[in-house]
Design an enzyme around this catalytic site. Structure first.
Site, PDB file in Angstrom:
ATOM      1  N   ARG A 164       0.874  -1.375  -0.031  1.00 40.66           N
ATOM      2  CA  ARG A 164       0.047   0.015   0.111  1.00 40.66           C
ATOM      3  C   ARG A 164       0.841   1.124  -0.258  1.00 40.66           C
ATOM      4  NH1 ARG A 164      -2.761  -3.761  -0.907  1.00 40.66           N
ATOM      5  NH2 ARG A 164      -5.093  -4.033   0.378  1.00 40.66           N
ATOM      6  N   SER A 238     -11.053  -0.906   3.671  1.00 41.39           N
ATOM      7  CA  SER A 238     -10.087  -1.205   4.901  1.00 41.39           C
ATOM      8  C   SER A 238      -9.888   0.029   5.297  1.00 41.39           C
ATOM      9  CB  SER A 238      -8.692  -2.072   4.213  1.00 41.39           C
ATOM     10  OG  SER A 238      -9.189  -3.425   3.451  1.00 41.39           O
ATOM     11  N   GLU A 334      -4.314   3.448   6.989  1.00 43.09           N
ATOM     12  CA  GLU A 334      -4.494   3.237   4.711  1.00 43.09           C
ATOM     13  C   GLU A 334      -5.020   4.091   4.228  1.00 43.09           C
ATOM     14  OE1 GLU A 334      -5.652   1.550   1.810  1.00 43.09           O
ATOM     15  OE2 GLU A 334      -5.790  -0.785   2.016  1.00 43.09           O
TER      16      GLU A 334
HETATM   17  N1  EPU Z   1     -10.460 -11.232  10.080  1.00 44.10           N
HETATM   18  C1  EPU Z   1     -11.801 -11.468  10.726  1.00 44.10           C
HETATM   19  N2  EPU Z   1     -12.437 -10.502  11.900  1.00 44.10           N
HETATM   20  C2  EPU Z   1     -12.739  -9.535  10.830  1.00 44.10           C
HETATM   21  C3  EPU Z   1     -11.862  -9.526   9.144  1.00 44.10           C
HETATM   22  C4  EPU Z   1     -11.243 -10.412   9.082  1.00 44.10           C
HETATM   23  O1  EPU Z   1     -10.981 -11.939  11.921  1.00 44.10           O
HETATM   24  O2  EPU Z   1     -13.571  -9.167  10.952  1.00 44.10           O
HETATM   25  C5  EPU Z   1      -9.798 -11.740   9.938  1.00 44.10           C
HETATM   26  C6  EPU Z   1      -9.624 -13.524   9.256  1.00 44.10           C
HETATM   27  O3  EPU Z   1      -9.026 -14.552   9.892  1.00 44.10           O
HETATM   28  C7  EPU Z   1      -9.383 -13.645   7.774  1.00 44.10           C
HETATM   29  C8  EPU Z   1      -7.978 -12.591   8.290  1.00 44.10           C
HETATM   30  O4  EPU Z   1      -7.956 -11.256   8.765  1.00 44.10           O
HETATM   31  O5  EPU Z   1      -9.410 -14.332   7.217  1.00 44.10           O
HETATM   32  C9  EPU Z   1      -7.791 -11.660   7.122  1.00 44.10           C
HETATM   33  O6  EPU Z   1      -8.655 -11.152   6.238  1.00 44.10           O
HETATM   34  P1  EPU Z   1      -9.327 -11.142   4.934  1.00 44.10           P
HETATM   35  O7  EPU Z   1      -8.904 -11.637   3.699  1.00 44.10           O
HETATM   36  O8  EPU Z   1     -10.784 -10.198   4.647  1.00 44.10           O
HETATM   37  O9  EPU Z   1      -8.377  -9.566   4.038  1.00 44.10           O
HETATM   38  P2  EPU Z   1      -7.599  -8.011   5.459  1.00 44.10           P
HETATM   39  O10 EPU Z   1      -6.142  -8.061   5.522  1.00 44.10           O
HETATM   40  O11 EPU Z   1      -8.678  -8.539   6.114  1.00 44.10           O
HETATM   41  C10 EPU Z   1      -7.284  -7.968   3.155  1.00 44.10           C
HETATM   42  C11 EPU Z   1      -6.623  -6.564   1.952  1.00 44.10           C
HETATM   43  C12 EPU Z   1      -7.571  -5.930   1.606  1.00 44.10           C
HETATM   44  C13 EPU Z   1      -7.880  -7.540   0.338  1.00 44.10           C
HETATM   45  C14 EPU Z   1      -7.891  -8.568   1.188  1.00 44.10           C
HETATM   46  C15 EPU Z   1      -7.924  -9.696   0.533  1.00 44.10           C
HETATM   47  C16 EPU Z   1      -5.183  -4.970   3.317  1.00 44.10           C
HETATM   48  C17 EPU Z   1      -5.441  -3.601   3.881  1.00 44.10           C
HETATM   49  N3  EPU Z   1      -6.643  -5.160   3.429  1.00 44.10           N
HETATM   50  O12 EPU Z   1      -7.565  -7.696   4.164  1.00 44.10           O
HETATM   51  O13 EPU Z   1      -7.891  -4.632   0.418  1.00 44.10           O
HETATM   52  O14 EPU Z   1      -9.768  -6.630   0.173  1.00 44.10           O
HETATM   53  O15 EPU Z   1      -7.516  -8.567   2.059  1.00 44.10           O
HETATM   54  O16 EPU Z   1      -7.213  -9.778  -0.246  1.00 44.10           O
HETATM   55  O17 EPU Z   1      -4.151  -5.003   2.997  1.00 44.10           O
HETATM   56  C18 EPU Z   1      -8.545  -2.125   0.779  1.00 44.10           C
HETATM   57  O18 EPU Z   1      -7.518  -2.326   0.777  1.00 44.10           O
HETATM   58  O19 EPU Z   1      -9.230  -1.382   1.069  1.00 44.10           O
HETATM   59  C19 EPU Z   1      -8.961  -3.646   1.301  1.00 44.10           C
HETATM   60  C20 EPU Z   1     -10.412  -4.057   0.913  1.00 44.10           C
END
Ligand code: EPU
Length: 339
Positions: A164, A238, A334
């Site tokens: 990012r 995010s 972010e």
């Molecule tokens: N999780 C929870 N509770 C929640 C959310 C997440 O326990 O409420 C845990 C889950 O175990 C899940 C893990 O966190 O497996 C990761 O969550 P997720 O796969 O949804 O991905 P993220 O790390 O929260 C990132 C990006 C997103 C992108 C997703 C999918 C960042 C800051 N965010 O989210 O990007 O869509 O991966 O690849 O890196 C954005 O940048 O605006 C965005 C939406």
């Protein structure tokens, strides 16, 4: 070039914050941008370059000049046996560009389906999802240096992409207006479908062979099940980055919180799932007035209707404090916060 005064930005930011710009101008082609850079009126005003407005939180009205970038157009600018180069105007919606590539069977961006925002902003924060970042297909971009009006072409190395991050958020912040971006795509699909949820979604589609379209559909399904629809509810995706820690810190955390969700990266560091941290602190689904935390993804803050930027910001600060107190981790936004 028409300069508007006290212009509402409500429909120009996906958080739908009702802030105004003291001055506002929109550019629809490269010539207008170059002309502006060369003969600048409002030279001494504070300025903000606004693209799709999907990664921004206005804490208050903007006392300066907001420049809205709306250059259109998608074209093929080159190809060899295995690749094509696709150039998009900075004001094209990112998803329109992704759909164009999918429609022409060009592979590379399908995992980045349904991300809000415009093409010109994608390199600035190196957007990423489901195992892919835009840097993986990035070829070059054209930008105007605002002080001189000179056009510069940046290749991938010059953009210094990180998680990012790019040079446009740091060393040359607000110095350039991006006119167009060019991506290099594959003519024969190269699938990136290791992410568990993608495999599960593809399975549901019951296909003989995986296609680019099927991957895109799987991603759209995953996103719509977790993330609010930006046409219906204000958010900026995010809100925080996933914090990165070294192995020592990770082992300490893992020892104390065995359930912690973390991903090792190539540099020997660990990305901790900020969504998990926030979820653990009980914020998921929390609502205070019209500001709140998404019910399905704790990393996403939302505006239920008429939340003020300050209210979202104050909620974000409370979340940061609780995570810091409990886990000793500082969450970094972010989203670009405009004071
Ligand atoms: N999780 C929870 N509770 C929640 C959310 C997440 O326990 O409420 C845990 C889950 O175990 C899940 C893990 O966190 O497996 C990761 O969550 P997720 O796969 O949804 O991905 P993220 O790390 O929260 C990132 C990006 C997103 C992108 C997703 C999918 C960042 C800051 N965010 O989210 O990007 O869509 O991966 O690849 O890196 C954005 O940048 O605006 C965005 C939406």
């Amino acid at each position: 070039m028409e300069i508007k005064k006290d212009f509402s930005l409500k429909y120009l930011n996906t958080f739908r914050i009702d802030a105004t710009a003291r001055f506002f101008v929109e550019f629809k082609n490269d010539y207008e941008v170059i002309d502006f850079a060369k003969n600048r009126t409002l030279k001494n005003e504070r300025r903000l370059i606004l693209n799709g407005g999907s990664n921004i939180l206005f804490k208050s009205n903007f006392d300066g000049l907001v420049i809205k970038i709306s250059m259109q157009g998608i074209e093929k600018t080159g190809e060899d046996k295995n690749h094509v180069l696709i150039k998009a105007g900075a004001g094209i919606s990112w998803d329109k560009l992704v759909e164009y590539c999918i429609g022409h069977n060009y592979s590379g961006l399908e995992n980045l389906s349904a991300i809000p925002g415009n093409a010109g902003a994608a390199p600035i924060q190196n957007i990423g999802a489901y195992g892919v970042e835009q840097k993986d297909c990035f070829y070059s971009l054209e930008a105007v240096h605002i002080e001189t009006g000179i056009i510069k072409i940046f290749n991938a190395a010059e953009c210094n992409f990180g998680y990012r991050e790019s040079i446009f958020k740091k060393q040359v912040k607000d110095e350039y207006i991006i006119l167009s971006v060019t991506y290099q795509l594959f003519k024969t699909p190269v699938f990136r479908i290791d992410y568990g949820a993608i495999k599960a979604e593809l399975k549901k589609q019951n296909l003989k062979n995986v296609t680019i379209k099927a991957v895109s559909k799987a991603i759209c399904n995953i996103r719509s099940s977790k993330l609010p629809n930006p046409d219906e509810i204000g958010s900026a995706g995010s809100f925080f980055k996933n914090p990165m820690v070294d192995q020592k810190k990770y082992l300490e955390l893992k020892n104390k919180f065995p359930e912690i969700v973390a991903y090792p990266n190539d540099l020997g560091k660990y990305k901790i799932a900020a969504g998990w941290l926030i979820d653990q602190m009980g914020w998921k689904g929390y609502r205070r007035g019209d500001s709140g935390v998404c019910k399905t993804q704790a990393l996403v803050l939302i505006n239920y209707g008429s939340a003020k930027g300050e209210e979202i910001y104050s909620l974000a600060t409370d979340i940061q404090q609780s995570v810091l107190k409990h886990f000793g981790l500082q969450l970094e936004p972010e989203v670009n916060i405009i004071q």
